[in-house]
Design an enzyme around this catalytic site. Structure first.
Site, PDB file in Angstrom:
ATOM      1  CG  ASP A 278      -1.928  -1.100   1.218  1.00 25.70           C
ATOM      2  OD1 ASP A 278      -2.271  -1.554   0.113  1.00 25.70           O
ATOM      3  OD2 ASP A 278      -2.373  -1.525   2.295  1.00 25.70           O
ATOM      4  N   GLY A 365      -6.317   5.097  -9.220  1.00 21.56           N
ATOM      5  CA  GLY A 365      -6.307   6.129 -10.255  1.00 21.56           C
ATOM      6  C   GLY A 365      -6.488   5.609 -11.665  1.00 21.56           C
ATOM      7  CG  ASP A 437     -11.753  -2.517  -1.030  1.00 17.99           C
ATOM      8  OD1 ASP A 437     -10.966  -3.464  -0.920  1.00 17.99           O
ATOM      9  OD2 ASP A 437     -11.433  -1.421  -1.524  1.00 17.99           O
ATOM     10  CG  ASN A 502      -9.042  -6.081  -0.896  1.00 17.35           C
ATOM     11  OD1 ASN A 502      -7.903  -6.498  -0.798  1.00 17.35           O
ATOM     12  ND2 ASN A 502      -9.431  -5.311  -1.910  1.00 17.35           N
TER      13      ASN A 502
END
Length: 583
Positions: A278, A365, A437, A502
């Site tokens: 990360d 992004g 997520d 995740n």
């Protein structure tokens, strides 16, 4: 990719905005570990030159870096005459079969390639560069190839229950002795493809090696000085660089060790162990690798600083040395207006790819945007620049959720406008990862929701036995009315080739992956699923592989802090009868 030159010209203006960050990263790299590379590399060899046929699609930087690391210079193909004049020609094909053939024809390369290969001159094709040698492919609606090797390229059979694309490290079955593969011995190599050629009596004289994935397929071909591989040697670690060097240096190939007898380790496609970084800017504007619990990356206490676990390029190199099968960079900085200029992930990729010869994925992004001057960039243009900088795959998160909401609202109609569709169409499904997520939502009765529910082995706060997993956006801060299974099936239909799954509830806890979540999603799709969030011990990796159809498992903090070595995970998997790459 026909538009790649124009895209590169349009994006070239971003270079000045990257300059400061580039200098910062290079200073970091210069301070890195001396002698890190343990690969047998040739010294620079004067005028030794390799001609590279890069037609403008995908990550060819890694091939360039591998060739240069082996001590060779590179000449780019700019015309058919460059092909005819080459002493050694390397053709790394990336993307879709039909588009690649279109570009080769458009640039007048087809006959030059055929003539070069018919003359038995040193040639090496990689991945699509091998498939194009065959008569044709059913990809892109069916199209003709160079027709140099008998047979056609077909899609893997998804009815056999194996995830497609075929992604990961697999064994080679050597069909006849060859100096090209003399250094491979019993080491696995890296594949990433949805289409394959099948060995047959007609192409037997060409087939050098096969591999197995629901059946035998062609892994390498060779006849005389012409060779090609379905796998990516530039992404196959030390073994892959040895293969490249064997092609480039006949003396090295001739001195190669005899083929080693197969070891007693589990054979076949290895379960991948992925190191995740990360990456974000800290309060001083420096790039750091960080990690948090439930996505909180700041230290507790009076400092409240961004947690700093190392420098991204340096850590990526360490994980390559330690045996990670892939390295994933997730850019979690809060940029929203200018993803290509606000943080230098492009430079992180460029530097990491110089010494990391396993697949690199980047997320954060990858979407369309308009900069401060009003210039618009498509998601495809943004992804193209990441690929050109060293990424093999791009990961799309929140934008995938929004795309699926639009897809479901339209009655599951695809219009080609989503980032998933755009990138997949040009670079292939294997280049697109969707990061999900989700967080667990408990319900007393599955009839109370339209979402995909499972009966859990746990119970909710009010004794509930059923749950579903709500997808989130904005780094887990906002829930949406889409569940993880629904999202996974939708992005597969839109063209994604892999899912990074995740779990907000398990992140940073270290008590293991959410097995129920991973099982629900991996059972619902035919593309590979990467389990993420919760790993705290080697046993957690074997558990998720034994109890679900996950193709890979990812961890971050336990690797960053050296709590669990990657080698310990690999050894445990092999001891448990689960194939894992150890060399």
């Amino acid at each position: 990719m026909s538009g790649s030159l124009a895209q590169r010209q349009q994006l070239a203006g971003l270079g000045a905005q990257q300059a400061h960050a580039s200098r910062q990263l290079r200073t970091q790299a210069a301070a890195g570990r001396p002698g890190r590379c343990r690969l047998a590399c040739a010294a620079a060899g004067g005028d030794r030159e390799v001609t590279l046929l890069d037609y403008g699609a995908g990550n060819v930087r890694s091939v360039r870096n591998a060739i240069r690391k082996l001590g060779y210079s590179i000449k780019e193909v700019e015309s058919a005459a460059d092909i005819a004049a080459a002493d050694k020609l390397v053709f790394p094909g990336v993307g879709a079969f039909g588009q690649a053939m279109h570009i080769l024809q458009q640039r007048g390369y087809v006959e030059a390639l055929r003539d070069y290969i018919h003359a038995d001159r040193p040639f090496m094709g990689i991945c699509l560069g091998m498939q194009l040698l065959f008569e044709g492919s059913e990809e892109s609606g069916g199209c003709e190839g160079l027709a140099l090797v008998p047979g056609r390229v077909t899609h893997f059979d998804t009815t056999k229950g194996l995830p497609v694309p075929h992604i990961g490290w697999n064994d080679l079955i050597i069909k006849h002795p060859s100096a090209l593969l003399s250094q491979v011995a019993d080491r696995r190599v890296y594949f990433v493809h949805s289409y394959h050629a099948t060995p047959s009596p007609e192409n037997a004289e060409w087939v050098l090696a096969t591999s197995d994935y629901g059946g035998e397929f062609v892994a390498a071909v060779q006849r005389g000085n012409v060779c090609a591989t379905q796998f990516h040697p530039e992404k196959s670690g030390a073994a892959g660089l040895d293969i490249l060097r064997s092609f480039l240096d006949p003396q090295f190939a001739a001195a190669g060790a005899a083929q080693a007898a197969p070891s007693s380790r589990p054979r076949g496609l290895a379960k991948r162990v992925i190191a995740c970084l990360d990456v974000r800017a800290n309060d001083n504007g420096d790039l750091v690798v960080t990690k948090g619990d439930q996505y909180d990356v700041r230290e507790s206490g009076s400092t409240n600083e961004v947690r700093n676990l190392g420098k991204p390029v340096e850590l990526a190199g360490r994980y390559f040395d330690e045996g990670a099968d892939e390295v994933t960079f997730l850019n979690i900085t809060g940029f929203r207006d200018f993803p290509l200029g606000d943080l230098p992930m492009l430079e992180v990729l460029r530097q990491a790819s110089e010494g990391v010869f396993v697949p690199l994925t980047v997320g954060g992004g990858i979407r369309e945007f308009t900069d401060g001057s009003g210039k618009h960039y498509s998601a495809l243009q943004v992804a193209a620049e990441y690929f050109r900088s060293g990424a093999d795959k791009v990961s799309i998160g929140s934008d995938a959720v929004l795309a699926v909401e639009q897809y479901l609202a339209s009655g599951k109609q695809k219009d080609g406008s989503t980032a998933i569709e755009q990138i997949s169409r040009v670079y292939g499904a294997q280049a697109v990862v969707v990061s999900i997520d989700p967080k667990r939502v408990w319900v007393a009765d599955p009839a109370n929701t339209t979402h995909h529910c499972v009966k859990s082995s746990k119970t909710g706060p009010n004794g509930e036995q059923w749950c579903w997993w709500q997808c989130t956006v904005k780094g887990g801060r906002e829930g949406r009315d889409v569940d993880a299974v629904q999202l996974a099936q939708a992005v597969e239909d839109l063209g994604a080739g892999e899912i990074l799954l995740n779990c907000i509830d398990c992140d940073g806890v270290g008590q293991g992956f959410d097995i129920e979540l991973v099982a629900a999603v991996s059972d619902a799709v035919t593309i590979p699923v990467i389990a993420s969030s919760g790993a705290g011990a080697p046993e957690h990796f074997s558990e998720v592989f034994q109890k679900t159809r996950a193709a890979a498992a990812l961890a971050a903090g336990i690797f960053h802090r050296r709590e669990v070595p990657i080698a310990a995970v690999k050894d445990h998997l092999n001891e448990s009868g689960i194939p894992a790459r150890t060399a």
